[in-house]
Design an enzyme around this catalytic site. Structure first.
Site, short mmCIF file in Angstrom:
data_model
loop_
_atom_site.label_atom_id
_atom_site.label_comp_id
_atom_site.label_asym_id
_atom_site.label_seq_id
_atom_site.Cartn_x
_atom_site.Cartn_y
_atom_site.Cartn_z
N HIS A 129 13.80 37.08 9.14
CA HIS A 129 14.92 37.14 8.21
C HIS A 129 15.28 38.59 7.89
CE1 HIS A 129 16.46 37.67 4.09
NE2 HIS A 129 17.24 36.65 4.39
N HIS A 134 19.16 41.52 8.54
CA HIS A 134 19.70 42.66 7.80
C HIS A 134 19.81 43.97 8.58
CE1 HIS A 134 19.90 40.45 4.09
NE2 HIS A 134 18.62 40.19 4.10
N GLU A 175 23.19 38.81 1.37
CA GLU A 175 22.59 37.60 1.91
C GLU A 175 23.62 36.58 2.39
OE1 GLU A 175 19.59 37.25 2.66
OE2 GLU A 175 18.44 38.61 1.40
N SER A 194 20.57 34.38 9.63
CA SER A 194 19.25 33.97 10.08
C SER A 194 19.08 32.46 10.00
CB SER A 194 18.15 34.67 9.28
OG SER A 194 18.28 34.42 7.89
#
Length: 295
Positions: A129, A134, A175, A194
């Protein structure tokens, strides 16, 4: 499953800033195989859904090798290109060290990987993740500057007791943010990218609301951890995201909304401006989509 990587204090072997040695040689062949499966499947699934900057950054991530990336090797590519580096942390870390790392262009990444039986969905934010979701976006200079500004704002928010308000900005942008790119809606949030199922829902479904980014609105909006998001915030570009963060008087916003009711995602808000552009078409999904946890 209860969270297993949340600590009250830095665990044994961690520095005071919560960083740890990655110990890359300690990862097993099975863990490297799990990473390769995740990387290959998720990369293939995101074509046409992820924003272009994410896909360019993903090429850099792929260039360091087929298995779990050695952070030292990844940083040799990442830092000259972006000014950022990755630091390993044991899992979910407290606000203050997290903000400090961002303010100093260090992205903290959890140093554990989900087991094979959770390959489609991890109950904890793991290395995949953090790195896959990111790190590719650091290739965009404006987004990187947004993270620095966010870290600096976070350190100030800690002193004002306003970290919960600022946390909602993180969740609804970094996010679960959406961006309009060449007239098309694309995803840039790591929590979306993700998760294949959330990617599809956020970009193709008529069920969730999509609202143009408004900092006050975001900071007042309740976030749901245990289900797909019911509202997504949209930006016109990452320069807009950076400007909105730089121009907002966060201390004023904190004082203003401290006495106001928290909004549910379904609630109407006088300043809401709905995104009314086209949604992405649904494309045939990969088999691993079936492993996504139901929510």
């Amino acid at each position: 499953m209860a969270a297993t990587h949340i600590f009250d204090a830095p665990p044994e072997g961690a520095a005071s800033d919560w960083t740890i040695s990655q110990n890359w040689r300690g990862f097993t062949p099975a863990q490297h195989a799990t990473w390769r499966t995740l990387l290959d499947q998720q990369s293939a699934a995101l074509a046409g859904y992820a924003c272009e900057d994410f896909l360019r950054g993903l090429d850099m991530l792929r260039s360091v090798g087929p298995g779990i990336p050695d952070f030292a090797g990844l940083n040799r590519h990442l830092k000259p290109a972006t000014g950022w580096e990755i630091v390993a942390v044991p899992g979910w870390i407290p606000n203050e060290p997290f903000f400090d790392h961002l303010a100093n262009r260090r992205f903290p990444a959890a140093n554990f990987l989900r087991p094979p039986e959770q390959i489609g969905y991890s109950e904890e934010p793991d290395m995949f993740h953090d790195i896959f979701g990111h790190v590719p976006m650091l290739a965009n200079p404006a987004f990187g500057e947004f993270l620095v500004a966010y870290g600096q704002a976070g350190l100030r928010a800690e002193k004002l007791g306003a970290s919960d308000f600022l946390g909602r900005l993180w969740l609804y942008t970094t996010e679960f943010g959406l961006v309009v790119e060449n007239g098309e809606l694309r995803a840039f949030g790591g929590g979306i990218l993700s998760s294949y199922a959330e990617t599809i829902r956020s970009l193709t479904s008529h069920d969730p609301r999509r609202i143009w980014l408004d900092i006050d609105r975001v900071m007042r909006t309740r976030y749901h951890f245990d289900e797909f998001q019911r509202i997504y915030f949209v930006v016109e570009g990452f320069g807009e995201l950076l400007r909105a963060t730089e121009e907002a008087d966060f201390s004023r916003i904190y004082k203003k909304i401290a006495g106001e009711a928290t909004l549910d995602p379904e609630d109407d808000f006088p300043g809401d401006l709905a995104y009314e552009g086209p949604l992405q078409p649904v494309r045939p999904g990969p088999a691993f989509m079936q492993q996504e946890a139901p929510r």
